[in-house]
Design a protein around this motif. Sequence first.
Motif, PDB file in Angstrom:
ATOM      1  N   SER A   3      83.086   6.566  61.217  1.00 32.36           N
ATOM      2  CA  SER A   3      81.816   5.859  61.404  1.00 32.36           C
ATOM      3  C   SER A   3      80.800   6.721  62.140  1.00 32.36           C
ATOM      4  O   SER A   3      81.155   7.622  62.904  1.00 32.36           O
ATOM      5  CB  SER A   3      82.037   4.565  62.197  1.00 32.36           C
ATOM      6  OG  SER A   3      82.965   3.722  61.549  1.00 32.36           O
ATOM      7  N   THR A   4      79.534   6.394  61.925  1.00 31.76           N
ATOM      8  CA  THR A   4      78.446   7.035  62.669  1.00 31.76           C
ATOM      9  C   THR A   4      77.286   6.066  62.789  1.00 31.76           C
ATOM     10  O   THR A   4      77.118   5.154  61.968  1.00 31.76           O
ATOM     11  CB  THR A   4      77.965   8.317  61.984  1.00 31.76           C
ATOM     12  OG1 THR A   4      76.987   8.963  62.811  1.00 31.76           O
ATOM     13  CG2 THR A   4      77.342   8.047  60.621  1.00 31.76           C
ATOM     14  N   ILE A   5      76.502   6.252  63.825  1.00 33.22           N
ATOM     15  CA  ILE A   5      75.234   5.551  63.969  1.00 33.22           C
ATOM     16  C   ILE A   5      74.143   6.455  63.410  1.00 33.22           C
ATOM     17  O   ILE A   5      74.127   7.659  63.675  1.00 33.22           O
ATOM     18  CB  ILE A   5      74.956   5.205  65.442  1.00 33.22           C
ATOM     19  CG1 ILE A   5      75.959   4.162  65.934  1.00 33.22           C
ATOM     20  CG2 ILE A   5      73.525   4.698  65.630  1.00 33.22           C
ATOM     21  CD1 ILE A   5      75.866   3.875  67.418  1.00 33.22           C
ATOM     22  N   ALA A  33      79.871   8.957  67.080  1.00 32.47           N
ATOM     23  CA  ALA A  33      78.917   9.988  66.665  1.00 32.47           C
ATOM     24  C   ALA A  33      77.578   9.352  66.304  1.00 32.47           C
ATOM     25  O   ALA A  33      77.525   8.264  65.713  1.00 32.47           O
ATOM     26  CB  ALA A  33      79.468  10.751  65.466  1.00 32.47           C
ATOM     27  N   ILE A  34      76.505  10.034  66.671  1.00 32.02           N
ATOM     28  CA  ILE A  34      75.154   9.591  66.332  1.00 32.02           C
ATOM     29  C   ILE A  34      74.469  10.702  65.560  1.00 32.02           C
ATOM     30  O   ILE A  34      74.424  11.854  66.025  1.00 32.02           O
ATOM     31  CB  ILE A  34      74.337   9.257  67.588  1.00 32.02           C
ATOM     32  CG1 ILE A  34      74.999   8.127  68.384  1.00 32.02           C
ATOM     33  CG2 ILE A  34      72.901   8.874  67.216  1.00 32.02           C
ATOM     34  CD1 ILE A  34      74.336   7.851  69.718  1.00 32.02           C
ATOM     35  N   GLU A  85      81.433   4.645  57.080  1.00 34.28           N
ATOM     36  CA  GLU A  85      80.633   3.539  57.596  1.00 34.28           C
ATOM     37  C   GLU A  85      79.438   4.112  58.341  1.00 34.28           C
ATOM     38  O   GLU A  85      79.585   5.000  59.177  1.00 34.28           O
ATOM     39  CB  GLU A  85      81.476   2.681  58.543  1.00 34.28           C
ATOM     40  CG  GLU A  85      80.716   1.540  59.196  1.00 34.28           C
ATOM     41  CD  GLU A  85      81.564   0.802  60.226  1.00 34.28           C
ATOM     42  OE1 GLU A  85      81.744  -0.412  60.093  1.00 34.28           O
ATOM     43  OE2 GLU A  85      82.053   1.481  61.182  1.00 34.28           O
ATOM     44  N   VAL A  86      78.248   3.580  58.034  1.00 32.42           N
ATOM     45  CA  VAL A  86      77.019   4.008  58.694  1.00 32.42           C
ATOM     46  C   VAL A  86      76.349   2.774  59.294  1.00 32.42           C
ATOM     47  O   VAL A  86      76.112   1.783  58.591  1.00 32.42           O
ATOM     48  CB  VAL A  86      76.052   4.701  57.706  1.00 32.42           C
ATOM     49  CG1 VAL A  86      74.766   5.090  58.428  1.00 32.42           C
ATOM     50  CG2 VAL A  86      76.710   5.927  57.085  1.00 32.42           C
ATOM     51  N   ILE A  87      76.066   2.838  60.590  1.00 31.03           N
ATOM     52  CA  ILE A  87      75.351   1.762  61.275  1.00 31.03           C
ATOM     53  C   ILE A  87      73.929   2.241  61.535  1.00 31.03           C
ATOM     54  O   ILE A  87      73.708   3.166  62.329  1.00 31.03           O
ATOM     55  CB  ILE A  87      76.040   1.381  62.590  1.00 31.03           C
ATOM     56  CG1 ILE A  87      77.471   0.882  62.316  1.00 31.03           C
ATOM     57  CG2 ILE A  87      75.237   0.309  63.336  1.00 31.03           C
ATOM     58  CD1 ILE A  87      78.311   0.706  63.559  1.00 31.03           C
ATOM     59  N   TRP A  88      72.987   1.660  60.816  1.00 36.22           N
ATOM     60  CA  TRP A  88      71.585   2.028  60.993  1.00 36.22           C
ATOM     61  C   TRP A  88      70.978   1.200  62.120  1.00 36.22           C
ATOM     62  O   TRP A  88      71.189  -0.025  62.193  1.00 36.22           O
ATOM     63  CB  TRP A  88      70.784   1.796  59.708  1.00 36.22           C
ATOM     64  CG  TRP A  88      69.304   1.874  59.950  1.00 36.22           C
ATOM     65  CD1 TRP A  88      68.484   0.862  60.388  1.00 36.22           C
ATOM     66  CD2 TRP A  88      68.477   3.038  59.839  1.00 36.22           C
ATOM     67  NE1 TRP A  88      67.192   1.327  60.536  1.00 36.22           N
ATOM     68  CE2 TRP A  88      67.168   2.653  60.206  1.00 36.22           C
ATOM     69  CE3 TRP A  88      68.731   4.350  59.446  1.00 36.22           C
ATOM     70  CZ2 TRP A  88      66.104   3.547  60.195  1.00 36.22           C
ATOM     71  CZ3 TRP A  88      67.661   5.236  59.441  1.00 36.22           C
ATOM     72  CH2 TRP A  88      66.376   4.836  59.807  1.00 36.22           C
ATOM     73  N   ILE A  89      70.181   1.842  63.003  1.00 37.95           N
ATOM     74  CA  ILE A  89      69.455   1.139  64.052  1.00 37.95           C
ATOM     75  C   ILE A  89      68.023   1.670  64.077  1.00 37.95           C
ATOM     76  O   ILE A  89      67.797   2.881  64.172  1.00 37.95           O
ATOM     77  CB  ILE A  89      70.103   1.341  65.443  1.00 37.95           C
ATOM     78  CG1 ILE A  89      71.577   0.930  65.426  1.00 37.95           C
ATOM     79  CG2 ILE A  89      69.351   0.533  66.502  1.00 37.95           C
ATOM     80  CD1 ILE A  89      72.286   1.159  66.749  1.00 37.95           C
TER      81      ILE A  89
END
Length: 277
Positions: A3-5, A33-34, A85-89
Amino acid sequence: MKSTICLAEDREVCEPCLKLLLLSLNVHCPGIAINLFYPPAKDGFLAWIKKCPQVRLQTARLKNGYGWNVKPQAIMHLIDAGFDEVIWIDSDILVTRDILRIFSGLKSGTFVATEHTLSEERDDGNALRARLWGLPVGRVLPSALSSGVLRVTKDHYHLMERWWKLLQSDKYQDFQQREWRQRPVHMLGDQDVLTALLTSREFSEIPIHVLRRGKHILQFDGVYGYTVVERIRNLLGDGPAFIHSGAGKPWSDQWRLEPSNSLREYIKMVYLDVSPY
């Protein structure tokens, strides 16, 4: 699951809020990780970012990448790089706790977005946006979605491709050159296109987990955002994990409201001054 942000910003004026977001992630989510896409980064920011060792800064501009319309391209770029997995903010968001707990336990096929504000233009009765795009309707959602926070996996790659394609269409691009009040509801911004796709027959089988306004995320969008009821309710608990300053940017004079004799505008200005930011 790897996963990453994902964060992206191309406006130097928004660097203060970007730093606040990174610092809040550094405190509450130090282990993930970002990936940050920030083409305007200058020497001062390059020195500052050393405070956030988990951030991988990318200063090269994504192809046709600009503003909020960059989201699907940035997400696909990271999936292509090997992330599951990518978490967009959005850059104008703060986090108040470990956000990974929100997404843990979700199946790979579950797409996550957020509920929008109470304003009338955010209603999506009878899958309005899908119908206006000419897409066969597959389901109806209680309200339009906000793309301020997204959880996307490799299972949603085709959805990202379709989203990116519509954002690049001539008709959408033409309306984006107009003031937002002159745009039709299905082309106000990227999230209206995403709502259209997720209510269309083509993507109606994708499970959606919606982060609730006031409970999971503060959608500070003027008087239709963080309501008095939501403020009182949050006094009794630990509050939402995300604080989104979607309208009125307290870190920049560019978005400050000018003093006005109008009572409505005065109330809006005072409301901004008590922003949860």
